[in-house]
Design an enzyme around this catalytic site. Structure first.
Site, short mmCIF file in Angstrom:
data_model
loop_
_atom_site.label_atom_id
_atom_site.label_comp_id
_atom_site.label_asym_id
_atom_site.label_seq_id
_atom_site.Cartn_x
_atom_site.Cartn_y
_atom_site.Cartn_z
N CYS A 159 0.97 -1.37 0.05
CA CYS A 159 -0.04 0.03 0.10
C CYS A 159 0.78 1.39 -0.12
O CYS A 159 1.03 2.12 1.34
CB CYS A 159 -0.69 -0.04 1.29
SG CYS A 159 -2.30 1.38 1.17
N TYR B 192 21.89 -6.70 -1.34
CA TYR B 192 21.25 -5.79 -0.79
C TYR B 192 19.72 -6.10 -0.85
O TYR B 192 18.97 -5.57 0.18
CB TYR B 192 21.52 -4.52 -1.23
CG TYR B 192 22.72 -4.13 -1.00
CD1 TYR B 192 23.31 -3.75 0.05
CD2 TYR B 192 23.88 -4.04 -2.02
CE1 TYR B 192 24.65 -3.62 0.54
CE2 TYR B 192 25.13 -3.63 -1.67
CZ TYR B 192 25.57 -3.46 -0.60
OH TYR B 192 26.80 -3.16 -0.33
#
Length: 481
Positions: free
Chosen positions: A388, A418
């Site tokens: 969201c 990463y």
């Protein structure tokens, strides 16, 4: 978090074939089989999805090992040309697990850690403590205690407070600890501001003009052994220009400090770039190694001093290209950008929780259909996640076959560095597993989370005597595929 939408200038050129795999981006063994299915490490992507679900981090072990060997050989050869030795550190922050530590140490690399947790993983993997370097701008007393206790090879001192903490520890333990001093050369890498770490207005290290006083203090302490300077100019760097300039400044300081005693090591960091998209052209590791070593040797020759042992931290260059993330497409939606441009939004079942880099840095990735090929005309797409958040972008701008549809398997390459390290449970999404591939076999090296795992950390839940929640839930990953 948010990421700015691409401008037209950021849109990659339309490819002749939206199914093609750019060799500079994907693991060496990646290819499509006769059915058009992507194969990684000899295994079909669809088989990996069926076995392990999606999202899924996939890591090619042979690729990691090959990059480790290549880097070590490159730097040893480059340093050896000037009569010096070289050590190469694997950056634990890029991606760390006990398996990966074993791979890189098997191939001769040392390991760089920057927290007590990373130190614990390296030790649990059986790494030799003497071949560990401990970084970090805010090491706690407990972390420093542990590092001295196990005999970490070197600690990179980042502040005067840390220096005094470490002095107290070695005095109390009657121990001896090798240390380096991190300095900022003032060279700003040509990279994102958050990735450039040598300019002065940032949290790491000492300014060059403050280094001599710090080194003098280190040399006053019986239990600390000053072995050298450390400088890191940034990450995802192409070319040697920044390293050459930084080397000139740091070698100047190194030469001045020799008046107070021997300095056997110079660590020039790393942060070497990789290709994330076909148009990226990273500098070969051999060219980087020779360019940096030559620059150091030249600066040493000017000052009439010997070339010290050199140390490097290639960073993502070891593990980045070895990783691919698999997603399943959930929805596809055309969005009109302007009167002449329509972008297809392709939503997948992961997002910024498994790859935060596009939201954090505006990092650019590429993508390909993994479960099939298609003759459909290429369409401009933006691959987005399920979170969201409007900045939940996985691939900002890419061309995929225009018939991309729900249920398709999508692969995003160059995610070995990463992505796992920065993963989160945003919106209470479980983190994916990591699967290693080698010799046509796949095995889990980091277990994925389930909804049950998330709920187990919630102290507000009623717990039954059997140790289960009062309202058991079905894990997403326990559902049949």
């Amino acid at each position: 978090m948010s990421a700015a939408p691409s401008s037209r200038a950021d849109v990659p050129p339309e490819p002749a074939d939206a199914n093609a795999l750019a060799v500079n981006v994907w693991p060496t063994g990646a290819h499509r089989d006769e059915q058009g299915v992507l194969r990684l490490g000899g295994i079909e992507a669809t088989t990996l999805r069926d076995r392990f679900g999606t999202p899924l981090y996939v890591l090619d072990e042979d690729e990691v090992r090959a990059h480790a060997r290549r880097a070590l050989e490159a730097f040893r050869s480059a340093a050896g040309a000037h009569g010096a030795q070289a050590r190469v550190y694997y950056a634990g922050k890029a991606f760390l697990s006990t398996e990966v530590v074993r791979w890189v140490t098997d191939e001769g690399l040392a390991v760089d850690v920057c927290t007590g947790g990373e130190l614990a993983v390296a030790l649990a993997a059986g790494a030799d403590p003497a071949r560990l370097g401990f970084h970090g701008n805010n090491k706690s007393v407990a972390e420093l205690e542990r590092a001295v206790e196990v005999g970490v090879g070197s600690i990179v001192i980042d502040s005067l407070i840390e220096l005094e903490r470490l002095a107290a520890i070695v005095e109390r333990r009657d121990a001896s600890q090798a240390v380096l001093l991190r300095v900022n050369s003032g060279v700003h890498a040509e990279t994102h501001d958050f990735l450039a770490t040598a300019h002065e207005d940032q949290k790491f290290g000492f300014a060059l003009e403050d280094a001599a006083a710090a080194v003098a203090r280190i040399r006053e302490i019986d239990g600390l052994v000053f072995v050298g300077l450390h400088c890191h100019i940034g990450s995802q760097i192409f070319g040697t220009a920044g390293f050459r300039e930084s080397a000139a400044r740091v070698v100047e300081l190194h030469a001045e400090l020799l008046a107070g005693g021997d300095i056997p090591v110079l660590n020039l960091g790393g942060g070497f770039g990789i290709a994330y998209r076909a148009e990226d052209d990273p500098t070969p590791i051999e060219e980087l190694a020779s360019g940096i070593a030559d620059a150091v040797a030249q600066e040493c020759a000017v000052r009439g001093i010997p070339v010290p042992s050199l140390a490097f931290e290639p960073g993502r260059a070891i593990v980045g290209q070895a990783g691919v993330t698999l997603y399943e497409v959930g929805t596809v939606k055309p969005v009109r950008v302007d009167e002449t441009l329509t972008r297809l939004y392709v939503s997948v079942d992961g997002g910024m929780s498994d790859n935060a880099r596009p939201a954090l840095y505006g990092a650019q990735y590429s993508a390909r259909l993994a479960s099939r090929t298609s003759d459909a005309a290429p369409a401009l797409v933006r691959v987005v996640g399920k979170h969201c958040e409007s900045g939940d972008i996985v691939v900002d701008a890419e061309h995929l076959p225009g018939d991309v549809a729900p249920g398709d398997l999508l692969a995003v390459p160059a995610t070995g560095a990463y992505c796992v390290s920065l993963s989160s449970n945003y919106n209470h999404v479980p983190r994916p597993p990591v699967v290693a591939l080698r010799g046509g076999e796949a095995r889990v090296i980091v277990r994925g989370e389930t909804v049950d795992d998330l709920l187990a950390r919630d102290a507000g839940l009623t717990v039954l005597t059997e140790g289960r929640t009062a309202m058991p839930v079905l894990s997403e990953r326990s559902e049949p595929k």
